[in-house]
Design a protein around this motif. Structure first.
Motif, PDB file in Angstrom:
ATOM      1  N   LYS A 106      12.912   2.874  -0.765  1.00  0.00           N
ATOM      2  CA  LYS A 106      13.040   3.920   0.260  1.00  0.00           C
ATOM      3  C   LYS A 106      11.700   4.579   0.554  1.00  0.00           C
ATOM      4  CE  LYS A 106      14.767   7.709  -1.328  1.00  0.00           C
ATOM      5  NZ  LYS A 106      13.535   8.543  -1.352  1.00  0.00           N
ATOM      6  N   ASP A 107      10.980   4.952  -0.505  1.00  0.00           N
ATOM      7  CA  ASP A 107       9.697   5.643  -0.311  1.00  0.00           C
ATOM      8  C   ASP A 107       8.637   4.706   0.256  1.00  0.00           C
ATOM      9  OD1 ASP A 107      10.786   8.010  -1.302  1.00  0.00           O
ATOM     10  OD2 ASP A 107      10.290   7.493  -3.367  1.00  0.00           O
ATOM     11  N   GLY A 108       8.657   3.435  -0.197  1.00  0.00           N
ATOM     12  CA  GLY A 108       7.727   2.460   0.372  1.00  0.00           C
ATOM     13  C   GLY A 108       7.986   2.219   1.841  1.00  0.00           C
ATOM     14  N   ALA A 109       9.277   2.138   2.204  1.00  0.00           N
ATOM     15  CA  ALA A 109       9.625   1.955   3.616  1.00  0.00           C
ATOM     16  C   ALA A 109       9.169   3.144   4.454  1.00  0.00           C
ATOM     17  CB  ALA A 109      11.135   1.746   3.751  1.00  0.00           C
ATOM     18  N   GLN A 110       9.238   4.338   3.871  1.00  0.00           N
ATOM     19  CA  GLN A 110       8.787   5.542   4.574  1.00  0.00           C
ATOM     20  C   GLN A 110       7.285   5.466   4.852  1.00  0.00           C
ATOM     21  OE1 GLN A 110       9.131   9.145   2.272  1.00  0.00           O
ATOM     22  NE2 GLN A 110       8.813  10.491   4.023  1.00  0.00           N
ATOM     23  N   MET A 111       6.518   4.980   3.879  1.00  0.00           N
ATOM     24  CA  MET A 111       5.070   4.850   4.072  1.00  0.00           C
ATOM     25  C   MET A 111       4.753   3.807   5.130  1.00  0.00           C
ATOM     26  SD  MET A 111       2.149   3.852   1.267  1.00  0.00           S
ATOM     27  CE  MET A 111       0.458   3.505   1.802  1.00  0.00           C
ATOM     28  N   VAL A 112       5.420   2.648   5.040  1.00  0.00           N
ATOM     29  CA  VAL A 112       5.186   1.588   6.020  1.00  0.00           C
ATOM     30  C   VAL A 112       5.551   2.073   7.423  1.00  0.00           C
ATOM     31  CG1 VAL A 112       5.900  -0.713   6.779  1.00  0.00           C
ATOM     32  CG2 VAL A 112       5.473  -0.274   4.351  1.00  0.00           C
ATOM     33  N   SER A 113       6.661   2.797   7.537  1.00  0.00           N
ATOM     34  CA  SER A 113       7.099   3.293   8.844  1.00  0.00           C
ATOM     35  C   SER A 113       6.098   4.286   9.427  1.00  0.00           C
ATOM     36  CB  SER A 113       8.473   3.940   8.714  1.00  0.00           C
ATOM     37  OG  SER A 113       8.931   4.421   9.957  1.00  0.00           O
ATOM     38  N   ALA A 114       5.604   5.209   8.587  1.00  0.00           N
ATOM     39  CA  ALA A 114       4.626   6.194   9.062  1.00  0.00           C
ATOM     40  C   ALA A 114       3.357   5.509   9.534  1.00  0.00           C
ATOM     41  CB  ALA A 114       4.311   7.191   7.945  1.00  0.00           C
ATOM     42  N   MET A 115       2.898   4.509   8.770  1.00  0.00           N
ATOM     43  CA  MET A 115       1.679   3.798   9.131  1.00  0.00           C
ATOM     44  C   MET A 115       1.885   2.971  10.397  1.00  0.00           C
ATOM     45  SD  MET A 115       0.367   0.514   8.971  1.00  0.00           S
ATOM     46  CE  MET A 115       1.544  -0.209   7.827  1.00  0.00           C
ATOM     47  N   ALA A 116       3.026   2.261  10.480  1.00  0.00           N
ATOM     48  CA  ALA A 116       3.272   1.379  11.621  1.00  0.00           C
ATOM     49  C   ALA A 116       3.428   2.158  12.920  1.00  0.00           C
ATOM     50  CB  ALA A 116       4.519   0.532  11.367  1.00  0.00           C
ATOM     51  N   ASN A 117       3.976   3.370  12.846  1.00  0.00           N
ATOM     52  CA  ASN A 117       4.200   4.178  14.042  1.00  0.00           C
ATOM     53  C   ASN A 117       3.056   5.136  14.340  1.00  0.00           C
ATOM     54  OD1 ASN A 117       6.982   3.556  15.146  1.00  0.00           O
ATOM     55  ND2 ASN A 117       7.461   3.860  12.987  1.00  0.00           N
ATOM     56  N   SER A 118       1.996   5.047  13.575  1.00  0.00           N
ATOM     57  CA  SER A 118       0.834   5.891  13.820  1.00  0.00           C
ATOM     58  C   SER A 118       0.239   5.576  15.186  1.00  0.00           C
ATOM     59  CB  SER A 118      -0.207   5.637  12.725  1.00  0.00           C
ATOM     60  OG  SER A 118      -1.400   6.315  12.994  1.00  0.00           O
ATOM     61  N   VAL A 119      -0.128   6.623  15.930  1.00  0.00           N
ATOM     62  CA  VAL A 119      -0.685   6.411  17.268  1.00  0.00           C
ATOM     63  C   VAL A 119      -2.198   6.550  17.304  1.00  0.00           C
ATOM     64  CG1 VAL A 119       1.433   7.149  18.411  1.00  0.00           C
ATOM     65  CG2 VAL A 119      -0.355   8.833  17.947  1.00  0.00           C
ATOM     66  N   VAL A 120      -2.804   7.055  16.221  1.00  0.00           N
ATOM     67  CA  VAL A 120      -4.259   7.141  16.183  1.00  0.00           C
ATOM     68  C   VAL A 120      -4.831   5.789  15.773  1.00  0.00           C
ATOM     69  CG1 VAL A 120      -4.300   9.614  15.705  1.00  0.00           C
ATOM     70  CG2 VAL A 120      -4.249   7.990  13.794  1.00  0.00           C
ATOM     71  N   PRO A 121      -6.069   5.487  16.146  1.00  0.00           N
ATOM     72  CA  PRO A 121      -6.661   4.203  15.749  1.00  0.00           C
ATOM     73  C   PRO A 121      -6.715   4.062  14.230  1.00  0.00           C
ATOM     74  CG  PRO A 121      -7.976   5.251  17.466  1.00  0.00           C
ATOM     75  CD  PRO A 121      -6.972   6.268  17.021  1.00  0.00           C
ATOM     76  N   LYS A 122      -6.482   2.827  13.773  1.00  0.00           N
ATOM     77  CA  LYS A 122      -6.511   2.525  12.347  1.00  0.00           C
ATOM     78  C   LYS A 122      -7.581   1.467  12.081  1.00  0.00           C
ATOM     79  CE  LYS A 122      -2.127   1.243  12.237  1.00  0.00           C
ATOM     80  NZ  LYS A 122      -1.513   1.520  13.547  1.00  0.00           N
ATOM     81  N   PHE A 123      -8.252   1.602  10.953  1.00  0.00           N
ATOM     82  CA  PHE A 123      -9.278   0.652  10.522  1.00  0.00           C
ATOM     83  C   PHE A 123      -9.013   0.292   9.070  1.00  0.00           C
ATOM     84  CE2 PHE A 123     -10.929   3.394  13.803  1.00  0.00           C
ATOM     85  CZ  PHE A 123     -11.498   2.504  14.706  1.00  0.00           C
ATOM     86  N   THR A 124      -9.072  -0.993   8.743  1.00  0.00           N
ATOM     87  CA  THR A 124      -8.737  -1.448   7.401  1.00  0.00           C
ATOM     88  C   THR A 124      -9.927  -2.146   6.763  1.00  0.00           C
ATOM     89  OG1 THR A 124      -6.421  -1.731   8.036  1.00  0.00           O
ATOM     90  CG2 THR A 124      -7.155  -2.845   6.038  1.00  0.00           C
ATOM     91  N   ILE A 125     -10.276  -1.686   5.555  1.00  0.00           N
ATOM     92  CA  ILE A 125     -11.348  -2.283   4.765  1.00  0.00           C
ATOM     93  C   ILE A 125     -10.703  -2.856   3.499  1.00  0.00           C
ATOM     94  CG2 ILE A 125     -13.632  -1.934   3.764  1.00  0.00           C
ATOM     95  CD1 ILE A 125     -13.363  -1.036   6.745  1.00  0.00           C
ATOM     96  N   ILE A 126     -10.741  -4.175   3.332  1.00  0.00           N
ATOM     97  CA  ILE A 126     -10.173  -4.793   2.130  1.00  0.00           C
ATOM     98  C   ILE A 126     -11.283  -4.891   1.092  1.00  0.00           C
ATOM     99  CG2 ILE A 126      -8.925  -6.752   1.169  1.00  0.00           C
ATOM    100  CD1 ILE A 126      -7.841  -7.320   3.932  1.00  0.00           C
ATOM    101  N   VAL A 127     -11.211  -3.997   0.120  1.00  0.00           N
ATOM    102  CA  VAL A 127     -12.235  -3.896  -0.922  1.00  0.00           C
ATOM    103  C   VAL A 127     -11.982  -4.931  -2.010  1.00  0.00           C
ATOM    104  CG1 VAL A 127     -13.148  -2.382  -2.740  1.00  0.00           C
ATOM    105  CG2 VAL A 127     -12.642  -1.457  -0.459  1.00  0.00           C
TER     106      VAL A 127
END
Length: 494
Positions: free
Chosen positions: A355-376
């Motif tokens: 449930k909590d993981g789905a909440q995080m994924v949903s918040a991130m997926a529906n984010s409207v600001v630009p996102k940038f990902t750095i795979i360290v």
């Protein structure tokens, strides 16, 4: 001129030049020949001070023919132009589809035809497209310049036609040379296809720079920026603070201190959900929200030990709330990934990790600001998704050479796969099991490599860690033309 010489002559030398998909090679099955960068060079750069995407066919690779990966790179270039609403310049020199692989590049939704669909969509959205025809432009490829907003053809070398002289001869018996059939003068004087005729390649590129210099760009200055500060820790210290082994613990906060402007990091709920670091910061002066996996094993206030690199329920809840707050504040989000996945086991399941993981994924997926990902480092399992993997439309996604991307680590995957094999076959002795395990692990480790990911275009580039600030800063700058993903429904429906 070579493809890269053409790009260098076009773009501003004093501004960033970010190459997309440099390692996305094509390897021909019949000969094992390596076609570097799949015959097309893609950069995000500045022309006459304005950000744009440049796509240059490399005619030295199979006459600039289109392989399946060539189409994928072109679509990624158009996606960047579409989502950021910045111009795109095509430096055309291509023989069209590579016929031995036509079944993998012609008919499907994301094949060659999608490029022309995007040409039409971008023009409808007012995104400028300029095509400079420097060499061949044949068959279906002729529609790319034809569907662009402006066409510049180079005298005596640029040609556009649906069928070349040999095919014309075979089809209708007509004998004609390339220039008379579809050269610059023909299309300028007879068909009206060409808008301008340049005397040579440099003249054509100067004309593009002049055109770009006269265009009106009015970024609304949506994102907050002040004078940049140097990080409190030198970026070079990343090499010291990041261990070689992906299983070793380290303090992600030290990595962030080499990324963000000095004294700018403000942690969000630092004592809660400690396996994810959230905080407000500035990167090269830009105000951003940072979400990063902490690799240190930590002890919670309830006395529980939490393994570093794993997302627990409290970490997921914190990250979801922080992402929502960054959207409220209009702050671009930067994700630093080194994640083994979500925590498993009865305790986590009972605490609601799904449930909590789905909440995080949903918040991130529906984010409207630009996102940038750095795979360290590690990018494993659903944790890779939750930390804004490729499927969640980051404006840029790049990897450090230390990255590994897959469902799980090599050793774990090899043991699972070996178990599946031994369950379906006769019993294996210990020596055979050990040999089989090593074979499976070697194959899986190769596919976890960031270089494999870059070849598949799962990441835009593999970068030196000290280049990270520039990628993020340039990425935010170009988003000024389209600061919010208001519907965030992906390229398919844009």
């Amino acid at each position: 001129m070579t493809a890269r010489e053409r790009i260098n002559a076009l773009v501003d030398a004093d501004k960033p030049n970010l190459e997309i998909g440099m390692m996305a090679h094509t390897i021909l099955e019949s000969t094992q020949e390596v076609c570097d960068a799949s015959g097309v060079v893609v950069v995000v750069a500045y022309v006459s001070g304005h950000p744009c995407v440049v796509v240059a066919n490399d005619a030295m690779i199979k006459a600039g023919a289109w392989f399946p990966m060539t189409a994928k790179k072109n679509l990624r270039a158009q996606e960047i132009a579409l989502i950021n609403k910045i111009p795109i310049v095509y430096l055309v020199d291509s023989a069209g589809i590579f016929l031995p692989q036509q079944n993998d590049v012609f008919a499907d939704q994301d094949h060659f035809g999608r490029v022309f669909r995007n040409n039409a969509v971008m023009s409808a959205q007012g995104i400028t497209q300029i095509a400079v025809v420097m060499g061949s432009c044949v068959a279906g490829g002729a529609y790319l310049p034809a569907m662009s907003d402006e066409i510049i053809m180079v005298q005596d070398s640029g040609t556009i036609f649906l069928a070349g002289p040999h095919l014309v001869k075979a089809a209708i018996g007509e004998t004609i040379d390339e220039q008379l059939l579809g050269g610059a003068q023909t299309h300028a004087e007879l068909s009206g296809l060409a808008d301008y005729v340049a005397k040579d390649e440099l003249d054509a590129l100067k004309r593009v720079r002049k055109t770009m210099g006269m265009m009106s760009f009015n970024p609304n200055g949506y994102f907050n920026r002040i004078s940049p500060k140097y990080p409190s820790l030198a970026p070079e210290l990343i090499y010291h603070n990041l261990p070689n082994s992906r299983t070793e613990a380290y303090d992600m906060q030290l990595i962030l201190n080499s990324m963000v402007d000095e004294d700018s990091f403000e942690p969000y709920k630092p004592d809660f959900g400690q396996t994810i670091i959230c905080g407000y910061a500035r990167i090269d002066g830009w105000a951003v929200g940072v979400v990063a996996n902490q690799r240190l094993t930590v002890k919670s206030k309830r006395g529980e030990m939490q393994m570093g690199g794993v997302i627990y329920s409290d970490s997921a809840t914190k990250a979801a709330r922080f992402i929502a707050m960054c959207n409220q504040k209009g702050l671009p989000l930067v994700f630093f990934q080194d994640v083994n996945g979500f925590m498993v086991g009865s305790k986590s399941e009972h605490n609601g990790i799904i449930k909590d993981g789905a909440q995080m994924v949903s918040a991130m997926a529906n984010s409207v600001v630009p996102k940038f990902t750095i795979i360290v480092g590690n990018a494993y399992g659903a944790g890779y998704y939750a930390m804004c993997g490729k499927a969640y439309d980051p404006r840029f996604i790049v990897a450090w050479p230390t990255a590994k991307i897959g469902v799980m680590g090599g050793q774990q995957a090899a043991k699972v796969l070996l178990q599946i094999q031994t369950n379906s076959q006769e019993m294996l002795d210990d020596a055979t099991k050990k040999e089989r395990l090593a074979e499976i692990e070697a194959k899986y480790d190769r596919e976890l490599s960031p270089y494999y990911a870059a070849q598949q275009l799962w990441v835009d580039a593999i970068i030196d860690p000290i280049q990270t600030r520039q990628w993020i800063s340039t990425g935010i700058d170009i988003t000024q033309h389209n600061p919010l993903d208001k519907f965030n429904i992906g390229l398919t429906q844009m």
